[in-house]
Design an enzyme around this catalytic site. Structure first.
Site, PDB file in Angstrom:
ATOM      1  N   HIS A   1       3.551  -2.088   3.389  1.00  0.00           N
ATOM      2  CA  HIS A   1       3.542  -0.679   2.988  1.00  0.00           C
ATOM      3  C   HIS A   1       4.861  -0.327   2.330  1.00  0.00           C
ATOM      4  O   HIS A   1       5.855  -1.028   2.493  1.00  0.00           O
ATOM      5  CB  HIS A   1       3.320   0.230   4.200  1.00  0.00           C
ATOM      6  CG  HIS A   1       1.926   0.137   4.746  1.00  0.00           C
ATOM      7  ND1 HIS A   1       1.563  -0.842   5.635  1.00  0.00           N
ATOM      8  CD2 HIS A   1       0.818   0.873   4.504  1.00  0.00           C
ATOM      9  CE1 HIS A   1       0.266  -0.701   5.927  1.00  0.00           C
ATOM     10  NE2 HIS A   1      -0.206   0.332   5.250  1.00  0.00           N
TER      11      HIS A   1
ATOM     12  N   ASP B   1       0.813  -1.227   0.000  1.00  0.00           N
ATOM     13  CA  ASP B   1       0.000   0.000   0.000  1.00  0.00           C
ATOM     14  C   ASP B   1       0.845   1.275   0.000  1.00  0.00           C
ATOM     15  O   ASP B   1       1.993   1.276   0.439  1.00  0.00           O
ATOM     16  CB  ASP B   1      -0.861   0.045   1.273  1.00  0.00           C
ATOM     17  CG  ASP B   1      -2.040  -0.903   1.211  1.00  0.00           C
ATOM     18  OD1 ASP B   1      -2.080  -1.761   0.317  1.00  0.00           O
ATOM     19  OD2 ASP B   1      -2.919  -0.783   2.093  1.00  0.00           O
TER      20      ASP B   1
HETATM   21 ZN   LIG Z   1      -2.708   3.418   3.147  1.00  0.00          ZN
END
Ligand SMILES: [Zn+2]
Length: 252
Positions: A223, A77
């Site tokens: 992430h 992400d």
């Molecule tokens: Zn996010």
């Protein structure tokens, strides 16, 4: 992989509204005690589903891959970021594939990276246009449509294909999100394993949190571009752990 665009999203909203009519009727007919209890329970369920990323009540979501092939879906992400190129190199070195859930305005700032992700055979998902971290859960239908449509437009223009996958910002949802996803042919993707690597952490802590869930069919949430600067190292350690367990990466 099966594709779960929210079906009959307005029915879902209608049932939610109807449940409140039911609560009122109960209050009217049976008195305030059962009425208040039903009101608290129904609102509690909606609140719980808003903040629980894996809840299916307000909007369906994939939480793992179907079947039990030794395969893991790596989802990354918050890009594109300065980590994207090193991550792409690392994935290539391990023969691994991932899906990048990109933020529209970050994609417009680094269009070459979006094309590079696609050129190397990875997938792209929609992760909103501006990543409204604290406000996403309370956005209304108009604001949600604007966030999701703008990102969808950007990602389609840059990658040549409209994304099919959506990841909620910080995993939150609300009753209005399913109709917007249905309109854009998007399926919400949650996860089965995460290491909280978007906030301050060490690679050891993140791996310790992910490893118990690292099994066939897992969807792993990662992430990129976090301020702590460990995201690339975390992915390297995760790829090594997957190889030790005979798990391949894959997505459709
Ligand atoms: Zn996010």
């Amino acid at each position: 992989m099966q594709h779960h665009v929210p079906r009959r999203p307005l029915l879902r909203l209608g049932l939610l509204a109807l449940s409140q009519v039911g609560v009122l009727a109960l209050w009217w007919l049976a008195g305030f005690k059962p009425g208040l209890a039903a009101l608290a329970a129904s609102h509690g369920a909606v609140l719980w589903s808003t903040f629980n990323p894996r809840s299916q009540l307000l909007c369906p979501a994939l939480v793992r891959l179907p079947g039990d092939a030794p395969q893991v879906w790596l989802t990354i992400d918050d890009g594109p970021s300065e980590d994207t190129m090193p991550i792409l190199e690392l994935l290539d070195a391990h023969g691994a594939r991932a899906t990048f859930f990109l933020v529209g305005e970050r994609a417009r700032a680094r269009p070459a990276l979006v094309r590079e992700i696609v050129r190397r055979g990875h997938g792209i998902g929609n992760h909103s246009d501006s990543h409204p971290q604290t406000a996403f859960w309370r956005l209304g239908p108009g604001a949600l449509e604007a966030e999701i449509a703008a990102s969808q437009r950007t990602l389609e223009e840059l990658s040549g294909t409209a994304p099919r996958w959506f990841r909620s910002v910080v995993g939150h949802t609300n009753p209005f999100i399913a109709p917007v996803l249905a309109r854009h042919g998007l399926t919400r993707v949650a996860w089965s394993a995460r290491g909280f690597d978007g906030v301050r952490c060490t690679p050891d802590q993140v791996l310790a949190r992910i490893e118990p869930g690292l099994k066939p069919g897992a969807i792993v949430l990662l992430h990129e571009g976090a301020a702590h600067g460990h995201n690339v190292q975390i992915l390297r350690r995760l790829l090594e752990a997957m190889e030790r367990r005979g798990l391949k990466s894959g997505f459709s």
